[in-house]
Write an enzyme that holds these catalytic residues in place. Structure first.
Site, PDB file in Angstrom:
ATOM      1  N   PHE A 112       0.858  -1.190   0.000  1.00 15.07           N
ATOM      2  CA  PHE A 112       0.000   0.000   0.000  1.00 15.07           C
ATOM      3  C   PHE A 112       0.890   1.234   0.000  1.00 15.07           C
ATOM      4  O   PHE A 112       1.756   1.391   0.866  1.00 15.07           O
ATOM      5  CB  PHE A 112      -0.897  -0.016   1.240  1.00 15.07           C
ATOM      6  CG  PHE A 112      -1.830   1.154   1.323  1.00 15.07           C
ATOM      7  CD1 PHE A 112      -3.011   1.180   0.593  1.00 15.07           C
ATOM      8  CD2 PHE A 112      -1.530   2.242   2.130  1.00 15.07           C
ATOM      9  CE1 PHE A 112      -3.871   2.268   0.670  1.00 15.07           C
ATOM     10  CE2 PHE A 112      -2.379   3.326   2.217  1.00 15.07           C
ATOM     11  CZ  PHE A 112      -3.557   3.338   1.482  1.00 15.07           C
ATOM     12  N   GLU A 113       0.694   2.126  -0.989  1.00 12.03           N
ATOM     13  CA  GLU A 113       1.558   3.304  -1.108  1.00 12.03           C
ATOM     14  C   GLU A 113       0.780   4.604  -1.236  1.00 12.03           C
ATOM     15  O   GLU A 113       1.350   5.638  -1.570  1.00 12.03           O
ATOM     16  CB  GLU A 113       2.497   3.134  -2.310  1.00 12.03           C
ATOM     17  CG  GLU A 113       3.421   1.925  -2.204  1.00 12.03           C
ATOM     18  CD  GLU A 113       4.405   1.833  -3.362  1.00 12.03           C
ATOM     19  OE1 GLU A 113       4.797   2.892  -3.894  1.00 12.03           O
ATOM     20  OE2 GLU A 113       4.782   0.709  -3.723  1.00 12.03           O
ATOM     21  N   ASN A 114      -0.516   4.553  -0.963  1.00  9.71           N
ATOM     22  CA  ASN A 114      -1.332   5.756  -1.076  1.00  9.71           C
ATOM     23  C   ASN A 114      -1.064   6.718   0.079  1.00  9.71           C
ATOM     24  O   ASN A 114      -0.567   6.316   1.138  1.00  9.71           O
ATOM     25  CB  ASN A 114      -2.812   5.392  -1.098  1.00  9.71           C
ATOM     26  CG  ASN A 114      -3.215   4.713  -2.394  1.00  9.71           C
ATOM     27  OD1 ASN A 114      -2.449   4.691  -3.361  1.00  9.71           O
ATOM     28  ND2 ASN A 114      -4.397   4.128  -2.415  1.00  9.71           N
TER      29      ASN A 114
END
Length: 392
Positions: free
Chosen positions: A158-160
């Site tokens: 997850f890189e948001n």
């Protein structure tokens, strides 16, 4: 690393089993259960399920493969389901391979045959974080995929953005990782959960995560020490993808946050960026277009990613040749730093950055040299992870 959607069930449909010709026979060994992948007939599958499954619920059986290593050392991301590429991996070094965007039992079985783990990315969206019911449902789905495909764990990528004020998302993400690992190791005692994190803890790309909490919840953090020009705060010029001083600064930021080096795997790139220069100074400073990214006016979005094999081929026609940047110390693969800093291991994004099937001497040499550069932890510190505790 770029965000990618994973549909973990592909290429199999839900409830489907691998065709008999694609199953593997490894003498009754995988990371979770003895005889997990030896079934060649429907009778074998039934026996394997009903006999082995109860064993896993109690004391795990001893693995008979002495080359299995528990501690993470070399963590590789694979983006392409190409069996001819996998054969060129240096399996004496690889401890985990992550399938990105695909799931192929051929690679799962090949990894197990060589005493390595095979995992997938658990694709998740932020709306799952804040809902306990959604977290529980998501985890159940992941456990089903891990079980049906004989996998050895999950990787979170997850890189948001999570803003400093979004405590519900921050804490929800940590809770999901913690609950996922708890559920996995309850069912599969030797499962592994890793989390991909920014190169530093200082809110890189607006990723204000609970890094201490994530490190405690997972087996380790994979520090993505690349794409480090995603937010250019000074002059809008081209810069190195993974400058060594910044790599050290980023790792130190995790250590300063009281995260044990044994919970950190240093991820380095086998790719770079190609930029079009608006102007090129006599000192080879390349001015680039100002393309904003997450609150900063200039970023590496002005360029495009190119794999190492392409970079290597461009050198042959380059008028300047390879240039050394003393300030950033690039191009440079300093895996030795990870060893000196006492980190858990190293990793690479991504294995398909090389031309494995090419017969061009340059490409053959690149494959050999890039894999040879990876440290051989196994040679110095052999482990049998069936004989170790499940947590370090």
């Amino acid at each position: 690393m770029p965000e990618r959607d994973i549909e973990a069930e592909k290429p199999l449909q839900k409830g489907a089993r691998e065709p008999r010709g694609r199953r593997c026979n490894m003498g009754g060994v995988d990371f979770r259960w003895v005889a997990a992948c030896v079934s060649l007939t429907l009778i074998g599958v039934a026996i394997g399920y009903w006999v082995v499954k109860p064993i896993g619920a109690g004391v795990p059986p001893i693995c008979h493969c002495e080359n299995l290593r528990f501690c993470e050392r070399v963590f590789m991301f694979s983006l392409r389901a190409t069996a001819t590429d996998w054969q060129h991996y240096d399996w004496t070094k690889v401890t985990t391979v992550v399938m990105v965007g695909y799931l192929d039992m051929g690679l799962v079985c090949l990894a197990h045959e060589h005493g390595a783990r095979a995992v997938i990315i658990g694709d998740v969206s932020a709306d799952v974080f804040v809902s306990p019911d959604k977290r529980k449902s998501w985890i159940a789905k992941q456990l089903d995929v891990v079980d049906r495909h004989f996998l050895d764990g999950l990787n979170f990528d997850f890189e948001n953005p999570i803003l400093p004020s979004q405590f519900d998302l921050r804490d929800g993400y940590t809770a999901l990782v913690r609950e996922t690992r708890a559920a996995l190791v309850e069912k599969f005692p030797f499962a592994m959960v890793s989390v991909d994190v920014a190169w530093g803890v200082q809110g890189v790309d607006e990723r204000n995560y609970d890094y201490q909490g994530l490190a405690a919840a997972a087996d380790f953090l994979f520090v993505m020490a690349y794409d480090m020009q995603s937010q250019v705060r000074g002059s809008c010029v081209a810069g190195p993808n993974s400058p060594f001083p910044s790599v050290m600064e980023g790792v130190q930021s995790y250590l300063n946050a009281s995260i044990s080096p044994d919970r950190l795997v240093l991820g380095l790139p086998w790719y770079g960026y190609n930029y079009s220069c608006l102007a090129l100074s006599t000192e080879n400073v390349c001015s680039i277009r100002a393309i904003p990214f997450r609150g900063v006016y200039c970023s590496d979005a002005a360029g495009n990613e190119i794999n190492f094999n392409i970079i290597s081929s461009l050198l042959e026609s380059s008028t300047s040749g390879r240039l050394w940047d003393e300030e950033s110390q690039t191009p440079y693969f300093n895996y030795e730093y990870a060893i000196d800093a006492g980190l858990r291991g190293v990793g690479v994004w991504n294995t398909e950055a090389l031309a494995y099937s090419s017969q061009v001497p340059r490409d053959i040499w690149d494959v050999h040299e890039m894999w040879a550069a990876l440290p051989d932890f196994h040679e110095n510190q052999p482990h049998n992870h069936r004989k170790q505790s499940t947590r370090h």
